[in-house]
Design a protein around this motif. Structure first.
Motif, short mmCIF file in Angstrom:
data_model
loop_
_atom_site.label_atom_id
_atom_site.label_comp_id
_atom_site.label_asym_id
_atom_site.label_seq_id
_atom_site.Cartn_x
_atom_site.Cartn_y
_atom_site.Cartn_z
N ALA A 88 0.49 -1.29 -0.31
CA ALA A 88 0.01 -0.71 0.08
C ALA A 88 0.91 1.62 -0.18
CB ALA A 88 -0.98 0.01 1.51
N ALA A 89 1.48 1.44 0.57
CA ALA A 89 2.86 2.29 0.70
C ALA A 89 3.28 2.52 -0.54
CB ALA A 89 4.19 1.85 2.15
N ALA A 90 3.59 1.72 -1.36
CA ALA A 90 4.46 1.80 -2.55
C ALA A 90 3.11 2.58 -4.00
CB ALA A 90 4.91 0.62 -3.42
N GLU A 102 4.15 7.47 4.05
CA GLU A 102 5.96 7.18 5.70
C GLU A 102 4.48 6.67 6.46
OE1 GLU A 102 7.38 10.76 7.79
OE2 GLU A 102 7.39 10.89 6.13
N ARG A 103 3.51 6.79 6.91
CA ARG A 103 2.83 5.98 8.12
C ARG A 103 3.10 4.30 7.71
NH1 ARG A 103 -1.72 4.69 8.63
NH2 ARG A 103 -3.07 5.60 6.55
N LEU A 104 2.52 4.38 6.83
CA LEU A 104 2.61 2.70 6.82
C LEU A 104 3.35 1.97 6.57
CD1 LEU A 104 -0.31 2.84 3.52
CD2 LEU A 104 -0.89 2.09 5.92
N ARG A 105 5.12 2.99 6.19
CA ARG A 105 6.18 2.24 5.74
C ARG A 105 6.44 1.94 7.73
NH1 ARG A 105 7.34 5.30 1.25
NH2 ARG A 105 7.86 3.70 -0.79
N ALA A 106 5.69 3.11 7.91
CA ALA A 106 6.92 2.78 9.68
C ALA A 106 5.57 1.85 10.23
CB ALA A 106 6.14 4.52 10.17
N GLU A 107 4.54 1.90 9.93
CA GLU A 107 4.00 0.58 10.62
C GLU A 107 4.63 -0.37 9.98
OE1 GLU A 107 -0.32 1.20 9.69
OE2 GLU A 107 -0.82 2.98 10.76
#
Length: 119
Positions: A88-90, A102-107
């Protein structure tokens, strides 16, 4: 691993770490959903209730036994949560929504910590 995730959630809540709280709640929910027994599998003796034919009555009558997940099952679910967030981040990045990406990658990184060699 489930206990470790729950402990991590408690810590994240105390520290007001919104990213970790979101990731851990989602992972724990996915684990809980995997433990649920589909309605079709809940076949049992047809009890006759006072008001509704086939209704069960009494304490615990609505309880359904849950599936027991192995450690490998739980790990697989958490790995799936990481994959979903990374994918989803991509996609969000491709669409120009770098903030969400960025938030999804952090999660995903929060959940990856629970998959590490020491976990």
């Amino acid at each position: 691993m489930r206990d470790t995730l729950s402990d991590g959630l408690k810590t994240a809540l105390k520290n007001r770490d919104r990213v970790a709280v979101s990731a851990l709640r989602s992972a724990l929910s996915a684990i809980g959903n995997a433990e649920a027994v589909p309605v079709d599998d809940q076949v049992g003796p047809a009890a006759v209730g006072e008001h509704v034919a086939g209704a069960a009555a009494g304490p615990g009558a609505a309880e359904a036994e849950r599936r027991a997940l192995t450690g490998a099952d739980v790990r697989s679910i958490v790995e799936g949560e990481v994959r979903e967030r990374s994918t989803a981040a991509a996609e969000y990045e491709r669409l120009g929504r770098d903030d969400v990406a960025e938030r999804l990658r952090a999660e995903a990184e929060v959940l990856n910590r629970y998959l590490g060699p020491g976990a």
